[in-house]
Structures are given as C-alpha cells and as structure tokens.
Design a protein around this motif. Sequence first.
Motif, PDB file in Angstrom:
ATOM      1  N   LYS A 152       1.064  -1.322  -0.229  1.00  0.00           N
ATOM      2  CA  LYS A 152      -0.128  -0.090  -0.491  1.00  0.00           C
ATOM      3  C   LYS A 152       0.680   1.055  -0.027  1.00  0.00           C
ATOM      4  O   LYS A 152       0.657   2.501  -0.858  1.00  0.00           O
ATOM      5  CB  LYS A 152      -0.918  -0.461   1.454  1.00  0.00           C
ATOM      6  CG  LYS A 152      -1.972  -1.341   1.275  1.00  0.00           C
ATOM      7  CD  LYS A 152      -2.795  -0.582   0.151  1.00  0.00           C
ATOM      8  CE  LYS A 152      -4.464  -1.570   0.716  1.00  0.00           C
ATOM      9  NZ  LYS A 152      -5.312  -1.242  -0.809  1.00  0.00           N
ATOM     10  N   LEU A 156       2.177   4.395  -3.700  1.00  0.00           N
ATOM     11  CA  LEU A 156       1.820   6.374  -3.066  1.00  0.00           C
ATOM     12  C   LEU A 156       2.641   6.934  -4.066  1.00  0.00           C
ATOM     13  O   LEU A 156       3.798   6.451  -4.505  1.00  0.00           O
ATOM     14  CB  LEU A 156       2.399   6.989  -2.007  1.00  0.00           C
ATOM     15  CG  LEU A 156       1.775   5.411  -0.499  1.00  0.00           C
ATOM     16  CD1 LEU A 156       1.846   6.483   0.726  1.00  0.00           C
ATOM     17  CD2 LEU A 156      -0.574   6.046  -0.918  1.00  0.00           C
ATOM     18  N   GLU A 158       2.780  10.637  -7.006  1.00  0.00           N
ATOM     19  CA  GLU A 158       2.256  11.632  -7.661  1.00  0.00           C
ATOM     20  C   GLU A 158       0.775  12.033  -7.727  1.00  0.00           C
ATOM     21  O   GLU A 158      -0.357  12.600  -7.403  1.00  0.00           O
ATOM     22  CB  GLU A 158       2.840  12.838  -8.464  1.00  0.00           C
ATOM     23  CG  GLU A 158       4.549  12.869  -8.296  1.00  0.00           C
ATOM     24  CD  GLU A 158       4.220  13.658  -9.685  1.00  0.00           C
ATOM     25  OE1 GLU A 158       3.661  13.710 -10.732  1.00  0.00           O
ATOM     26  OE2 GLU A 158       6.286  14.313  -8.987  1.00  0.00           O
ATOM     27  N   HIS A 159       0.197  11.101  -8.981  1.00  0.00           N
ATOM     28  CA  HIS A 159      -0.847  10.493  -9.085  1.00  0.00           C
ATOM     29  C   HIS A 159      -1.888  10.525  -7.804  1.00  0.00           C
ATOM     30  O   HIS A 159      -3.538   9.324  -8.103  1.00  0.00           O
ATOM     31  CB  HIS A 159      -1.446  10.006 -10.144  1.00  0.00           C
ATOM     32  CG  HIS A 159      -0.535  10.660 -11.209  1.00  0.00           C
ATOM     33  ND1 HIS A 159      -0.758  11.748 -10.967  1.00  0.00           N
ATOM     34  CD2 HIS A 159       0.897  10.394 -12.136  1.00  0.00           C
ATOM     35  CE1 HIS A 159       0.380  12.330 -12.172  1.00  0.00           C
ATOM     36  NE2 HIS A 159       1.427  11.369 -12.749  1.00  0.00           N
ATOM     37  N   TYR A 160      -1.531   9.318  -6.657  1.00  0.00           N
ATOM     38  CA  TYR A 160      -2.146   8.703  -5.507  1.00  0.00           C
ATOM     39  C   TYR A 160      -1.625   9.254  -4.861  1.00  0.00           C
ATOM     40  O   TYR A 160      -0.529   7.835  -4.035  1.00  0.00           O
ATOM     41  CB  TYR A 160      -2.529   7.445  -5.527  1.00  0.00           C
ATOM     42  CG  TYR A 160      -3.315   6.676  -4.953  1.00  0.00           C
ATOM     43  CD1 TYR A 160      -5.063   6.902  -4.656  1.00  0.00           C
ATOM     44  CD2 TYR A 160      -2.860   5.771  -3.767  1.00  0.00           C
ATOM     45  CE1 TYR A 160      -5.349   6.733  -4.078  1.00  0.00           C
ATOM     46  CE2 TYR A 160      -3.331   5.089  -2.812  1.00  0.00           C
ATOM     47  CZ  TYR A 160      -5.241   5.509  -3.101  1.00  0.00           C
ATOM     48  OH  TYR A 160      -5.591   5.358  -2.063  1.00  0.00           O
ATOM     49  N   CYS A 161      -1.373   9.865  -3.441  1.00  0.00           N
ATOM     50  CA  CYS A 161      -1.251   9.736  -2.185  1.00  0.00           C
ATOM     51  C   CYS A 161      -2.179  10.121  -1.264  1.00  0.00           C
ATOM     52  O   CYS A 161      -2.339  11.733  -0.417  1.00  0.00           O
ATOM     53  CB  CYS A 161      -0.327  10.679  -2.242  1.00  0.00           C
ATOM     54  SG  CYS A 161       0.831  10.757  -0.844  1.00  0.00           S
ATOM     55  N   ASP A 162      -3.392   8.929  -0.901  1.00  0.00           N
ATOM     56  CA  ASP A 162      -4.354   9.573  -0.113  1.00  0.00           C
ATOM     57  C   ASP A 162      -4.792   8.608   1.191  1.00  0.00           C
ATOM     58  O   ASP A 162      -4.145   6.732   0.992  1.00  0.00           O
ATOM     59  CB  ASP A 162      -5.653   8.925  -0.629  1.00  0.00           C
ATOM     60  CG  ASP A 162      -6.849   9.597   0.173  1.00  0.00           C
ATOM     61  OD1 ASP A 162      -6.776   9.177   1.090  1.00  0.00           O
ATOM     62  OD2 ASP A 162      -7.967   8.401  -0.591  1.00  0.00           O
ATOM     63  N   TYR A 191       7.195   9.140  -0.833  1.00  0.00           N
ATOM     64  CA  TYR A 191       5.993   9.385  -0.923  1.00  0.00           C
ATOM     65  C   TYR A 191       5.421   8.416   0.431  1.00  0.00           C
ATOM     66  O   TYR A 191       4.841   8.345   1.494  1.00  0.00           O
ATOM     67  CB  TYR A 191       4.850   9.354  -2.344  1.00  0.00           C
ATOM     68  CG  TYR A 191       4.762  10.805  -2.747  1.00  0.00           C
ATOM     69  CD1 TYR A 191       3.813  11.509  -2.101  1.00  0.00           C
ATOM     70  CD2 TYR A 191       6.204  10.196  -3.960  1.00  0.00           C
ATOM     71  CE1 TYR A 191       3.942  12.609  -3.513  1.00  0.00           C
ATOM     72  CE2 TYR A 191       5.378  11.487  -4.710  1.00  0.00           C
ATOM     73  CZ  TYR A 191       4.877  12.140  -4.995  1.00  0.00           C
ATOM     74  OH  TYR A 191       4.640  14.018  -5.705  1.00  0.00           O
TER      75      TYR A 191
END
Length: 225
Positions: A152, A156, A158-162, A191
């Motif tokens: 998981k 992570l 630039e386009h997905y860092c939730d 990230y």
Amino acid sequence: MHNPTTTPLTGAAPPPLPAPTGAETPDDRAALQDGLRRTAVALLDAEIPFALVGGYAAWARGAPEPSHDADFAVAEDDVDAARAALAAAGLDVQQPAENWLFKAYHHGQLVDVIFRMVGEPVTREQLARADQLEVLAVRMPVLPATDIISAKMRVLGEHYCDFTWLLPMARALREQIDWDRVREEIDGQPYARAFMFLADELGLTGHPGERLAAAPGRSDPGTEE
C-alpha cells in the motif's frame, strides 16, 4: 435514421448478474462479501495458489472493512486457470486495459484478481507466506500484515497519495507489521517515506527514536504549543 436494433457500443460496463432464483437482489455490501467468498472457494476448488490481499486482507486482520472491492493475488502462470475457475463459478470475468490484473463482477460488485503487485510479478513464494485465516466463514490464505502495508505504501505517488484508508489500516495492524522490513522496502520512495514519518510521529511503528527532532518554530510531537 438510427436503428435501435443495431449492435450496442462495445466497452460499456457489463450489467450486473441476475438475482439468484428465489432471492432478493443483495445489497452492495452483501454482494461484495459473497463475491469474495465465491472467488476464494472457486480458487480453492481449482487448487490454484492464491492469497487475499488489499483492504479485505487487512480487514481479516483487524482493520476497518473496505467498501469498494475485494482483491486477490495469483501467480502469473495461473491467470488463465483462475479466469476459467471464476467464470465457471458464475462470476462475470472481464479483462480491462491494465496488464496487471483482471476483474470479476458479482451482482455489480467488483473482485480484482492481481498478478502483478507494485510492478512486480506475483510469485508462488509470495503466496506461500500467506496465513490461513477464516474470512466470512471460508478458510483461505491471507497476505501478512507487513506485505499488505508495504504494498500500500509503495504505490503512493504524485497521482495517488491518499492516507485516508492507509492510516487507520496501519493503526489497526501496527503490532503485526515488521516496520524495519517496510522501512527497507520503501527506501528511496518519498511518498512512502512521508507516510512512514507520520507513522513514526504517531507512535505506530514502535521506533520513537526515528522521530525527527523539532526544528525552530515547530513544537515537539505531542505538545500543544
């Protein structure tokens, strides 16, 4: 004039399967859970090595229950056999454009079957590390907590860092995670390291010495100043 009997456009999402005879159409959560069970049983019956991964693997180990989909992993060599097993079990198997998974729908709910994780092929050696746990009354192999969190964190970017789901997952599984191994696996990934910093700051990793010292103008962790 447009002819309504012409062939429909391709590429549309498949319609949900019809409700079982004599039963009401299940709600989304029940359908997702049933899809998870059916997938596991189909793979078990076909003797295909696999593991439950992702959010439901974390849930089986004590994390909050996901609501979007269920994820399984199989080795690349077993993809064709896995597709055939799920189709025979009544799931609607679809191949998306992505080359690292295929999808199976049950009453409109999604099961992802992954054969590449974080860009690397799933191996039988990885699957062999899974633990046998009872999930929704079906005993099945479940990926270890360290593998779940590491994967998981490594996606992570630039386009997905939730962190919305990742943080409560890490908090729930923190004592099951080999944080030293995770720290090695995310080396060089900014990230993922940002999330590790947060986990250290919150005391989830058991490494208080890893926390950064307070810089000028920044209060120490835990203070209200």
